[in-house]
Scaffold this motif. Sequence first.
Motif, PDB file in Angstrom:
ATOM      1  N   ILE A   9      -5.858  78.503  21.871  1.00 44.61           N
ATOM      2  CA  ILE A   9      -6.078  78.053  20.491  1.00 44.61           C
ATOM      3  C   ILE A   9      -5.290  76.769  20.239  1.00 44.61           C
ATOM      4  CG2 ILE A   9      -5.598  78.568  18.057  1.00 44.61           C
ATOM      5  CD1 ILE A   9      -6.259  81.510  18.708  1.00 44.61           C
ATOM      6  N   SER A  12      -6.892  73.838  21.984  1.00 43.28           N
ATOM      7  CA  SER A  12      -8.115  73.430  21.289  1.00 43.28           C
ATOM      8  C   SER A  12      -7.805  72.642  20.028  1.00 43.28           C
ATOM      9  CB  SER A  12      -8.965  74.656  20.950  1.00 43.28           C
ATOM     10  OG  SER A  12     -10.137  74.261  20.283  1.00 43.28           O
ATOM     11  N   VAL A  13      -6.859  73.111  19.254  1.00 46.37           N
ATOM     12  CA  VAL A  13      -6.480  72.430  18.007  1.00 46.37           C
ATOM     13  C   VAL A  13      -5.890  71.055  18.296  1.00 46.37           C
ATOM     14  CG1 VAL A  13      -4.880  72.538  16.050  1.00 46.37           C
ATOM     15  CG2 VAL A  13      -6.217  74.559  16.677  1.00 46.37           C
ATOM     16  N   ALA A  16      -8.684  68.739  19.429  1.00 44.11           N
ATOM     17  CA  ALA A  16      -9.552  68.349  18.314  1.00 44.11           C
ATOM     18  C   ALA A  16      -8.886  67.276  17.463  1.00 44.11           C
ATOM     19  CB  ALA A  16      -9.904  69.574  17.467  1.00 44.11           C
ATOM     20  N   SER A  64     -12.313  70.018  23.393  1.00 44.54           N
ATOM     21  CA  SER A  64     -11.754  70.951  22.387  1.00 44.54           C
ATOM     22  C   SER A  64     -12.802  71.980  21.975  1.00 44.54           C
ATOM     23  CB  SER A  64     -11.220  70.199  21.171  1.00 44.54           C
ATOM     24  OG  SER A  64     -12.250  69.833  20.282  1.00 44.54           O
ATOM     25  N   TRP A  68     -12.573  75.956  22.363  1.00 42.62           N
ATOM     26  CA  TRP A  68     -12.777  76.799  21.176  1.00 42.62           C
ATOM     27  C   TRP A  68     -13.797  77.893  21.465  1.00 42.62           C
ATOM     28  CZ3 TRP A  68      -9.812  77.755  17.373  1.00 42.62           C
ATOM     29  CH2 TRP A  68     -10.292  78.418  16.254  1.00 42.62           C
ATOM     30  N   TYR A  81     -10.550  81.365  13.224  1.00 44.12           N
ATOM     31  CA  TYR A  81     -10.883  80.164  12.466  1.00 44.12           C
ATOM     32  C   TYR A  81      -9.745  79.613  11.613  1.00 44.12           C
ATOM     33  CZ  TYR A  81     -13.686  76.539  10.472  1.00 44.12           C
ATOM     34  OH  TYR A  81     -14.150  75.311  10.121  1.00 44.12           O
ATOM     35  N   ALA A  84      -7.889  76.868  13.165  1.00 43.43           N
ATOM     36  CA  ALA A  84      -8.516  75.544  13.187  1.00 43.43           C
ATOM     37  C   ALA A  84      -7.953  74.680  12.059  1.00 43.43           C
ATOM     38  CB  ALA A  84     -10.029  75.672  13.075  1.00 43.43           C
ATOM     39  N   GLY A  87      -5.513  72.053  12.742  1.00 39.75           N
ATOM     40  CA  GLY A  87      -6.015  70.737  13.129  1.00 39.75           C
ATOM     41  C   GLY A  87      -5.891  69.740  11.990  1.00 39.75           C
TER      42      GLY A  87
END
Length: 125
Positions: A9, A12-13, A16, A64, A68, A81, A84, A87
């Motif tokens: 996570i 990914s964040v 992004a 990313s 995710w 979520y 996210a 981000g």
Amino acid sequence: MTKTIAAIIGISVILAALGQVLLKAGMSARSVQAAAQSGTPAQFVIAIATSWLVWVGLVVFGISVLTWLVVLSKVEVSTAYPFAALGMVLTATLGYLAFGESMGAAKIAGIALICTGVILVARGA
């Protein structure tokens, strides 16, 4: 939530947010801005398509998305979520650091609220 999923996570964040900052840098490039101001729509599209920063931003953002998808395969979307939203925190901070964007009291308060919400969701997961 396992440490591995939390790490994915986080990756990914971060990717992004980094992708968004790279896209902003590409769109802020002199050639893209000149085409936006005085060029035709075709010149604007060409300027975007030939910006290496835009392409790197798209690739980073694409990676990313792939990370995710791994997250979504392992965690309930209602749990994943809210992370996210981090981000937004990271993107706002990078925008401030990289581009000198404003970081007033309202924005800082909003970021604090986002962080508080993510902590609450993580504790309930």
